[in-house]
Design an enzyme around this catalytic site. Sequence first.
Site, mmCIF file in Angstrom:
data_model
loop_
_atom_site.group_PDB
_atom_site.id
_atom_site.type_symbol
_atom_site.label_atom_id
_atom_site.label_comp_id
_atom_site.label_asym_id
_atom_site.label_seq_id
_atom_site.Cartn_x
_atom_site.Cartn_y
_atom_site.Cartn_z
ATOM 1 N N GLY A 1 0.527 -1.267 -0.064
ATOM 2 C CA GLY A 1 -0.134 0.421 -0.245
ATOM 3 C C GLY A 1 0.949 1.498 0.205
ATOM 4 O O GLY A 1 -0.032 2.550 0.246
ATOM 5 N N GLY A 2 1.841 0.901 -0.404
ATOM 6 C CA GLY A 2 2.760 2.347 -0.244
ATOM 7 C C GLY A 2 2.756 2.803 1.075
ATOM 8 O O GLY A 2 3.514 4.461 0.980
ATOM 9 N N SER B 1 4.851 -5.361 -2.518
ATOM 10 C CA SER B 1 4.952 -3.843 -2.778
ATOM 11 C C SER B 1 5.873 -3.454 -1.550
ATOM 12 O O SER B 1 6.812 -3.742 -0.735
ATOM 13 C CB SER B 1 4.254 -3.359 -2.984
ATOM 14 O OG SER B 1 3.594 -2.403 -3.552
#
Length: 537
Positions: free
Chosen positions: A122-123, A205
């Site tokens: 989710g960055g 991620s």
Amino acid sequence: MGSIFLFLFSFLLLSFVLAGDTLVQLDYASYKGTDRGNGISDWLGMRYAAPPTGKLRFSAPEDPPRSHSVQNADKHGLICLGTGAPPDSKTQSEDCLFIDVYAPTSATPNSKLPVYFFIQGGGFNTNSNPNLNGTGLIHASGGNIIVANFNYRVGPYGFLASKEVEAGGSLNNGLKDQIKALQWVQKYISKFGGDPKHVVIGGDSAGAASVTYLQTAYGGRNDHLFIGSAAESQSFATELTVSASQYMYDNLVIRTSCANASDTLRCLRSVKASDLQAVNFNLPFPGGADPPLYMYQPTIDNDLIRDLPYNAYAQGKFIKIPTIFGDDTNGGATFAPPNTSTLAESNQFMKDQFPALTLADLAKIDQLYPLTNDRFPNSGPYYRQLSNVYGDMRYTCPGLYISKAYTKAGYKSYNYRYNVLDPHDVAVGLGVPHTVEINAIWAQSYDFAGPGAPASYNTTNKGIIPVIQGYWTSFIRTLDPNVHRFPGTPVWEEWTLKDDEWRRLKFQTNETAMEDVAPTQKSHCQWLQSIGPSVNQ
């Protein structure tokens, strides 16, 4: 009366145990899980830390509160408030530090099963992969692993940095939440049948970036929280110091009308979460024109994070364990603006994400990544060019670099490229996009990836599911992806130090095999890796 109460309470606990063996008694609470009738039981929404609200906003996580009643662990907890989420969200909350555990129903405290601890992405601005169901992975392992996943703070709640937060709160709290959850696993996972001495961390991620931060935390200090890692689409973003992050804090103070407060941090802690969410949006980095995709990121605090990721790995300041790193063929396609029509627009996007890029850097990038001949519906001519640049710089090249660092340190590292082609994704220009492999790794059965997966994963591409689950669960169990790999699949070779042998496993339906990194990508990565520290990666 006291003795009668204790007797009745003890009888109640024993009744739960006899009813289904899903009652787990921890030293701060007792949680009643659910036997799903398929060989798997789960415990959902357990607290692993205190609610990070009120005075605990912007503070390090603390122990969960004690409860004397039996808690029904049958529902996921709300996920953590993300940047850009609506103030009245019904699915997100500041009170969000919950963990889920999936285990074979037959497991006992003496089973000592390997544990897979997954960190969602989710960055660092959202919880984008919450509540993944571990059933498929456990079935793929033959009932020989336990799976845990959890929420952690993101956006300003997890990564606000400034001199005020440093002095009166805590920095990098999202990462500290992760460490707190790992400590919870060490203390309690045996109650569910897991082995605290055999924990393998993973993530996608920002979750994979978290793997790299945990490996390099405190200068590479090994606190023995995990013994291996399997990361999907690791990411090296722009990383700032506390002083360089001050603008984020100052602007948040202004937007919340706390500018005139004698104690701005105390004022921020008093703002209702809904009001804070109303002004929780990204700003441009200093030197950028437009807001980056993800503004809030882990910060160099000279404690938990002591240097840039590239520097930490170059200096050998990381925990020495077996690892998996890898990426997707078109990792940048999800992020590059489809309407990118000119080279100037491409350069501006890169400058917005990495403001320390110089004009000379951009000129070199333009030389290495010329305009492609690829054209896709509703996209500009520079969409694929920008996708290639961003995918290599942020995702693929860091993963190759880390594999080399681990191999240099004398530890096994396995690298991959995920190239499973979904017809729809290819047609619209996404190709094989960022973290799409998560659908196969977490598939619920060999014949069903799930409703959120690309359509072909339940038809023509469903054959990739047992392949990748075989490698993944083998690594979780043995720290080697080959021992229990799916029958008929190739040996996944270790990364080597030979400069002429950059070899990784290519995942592709009916064509999974070892491959050499293409010479062009290799040369591109060597240059991008060389400028990594200068652009704050």
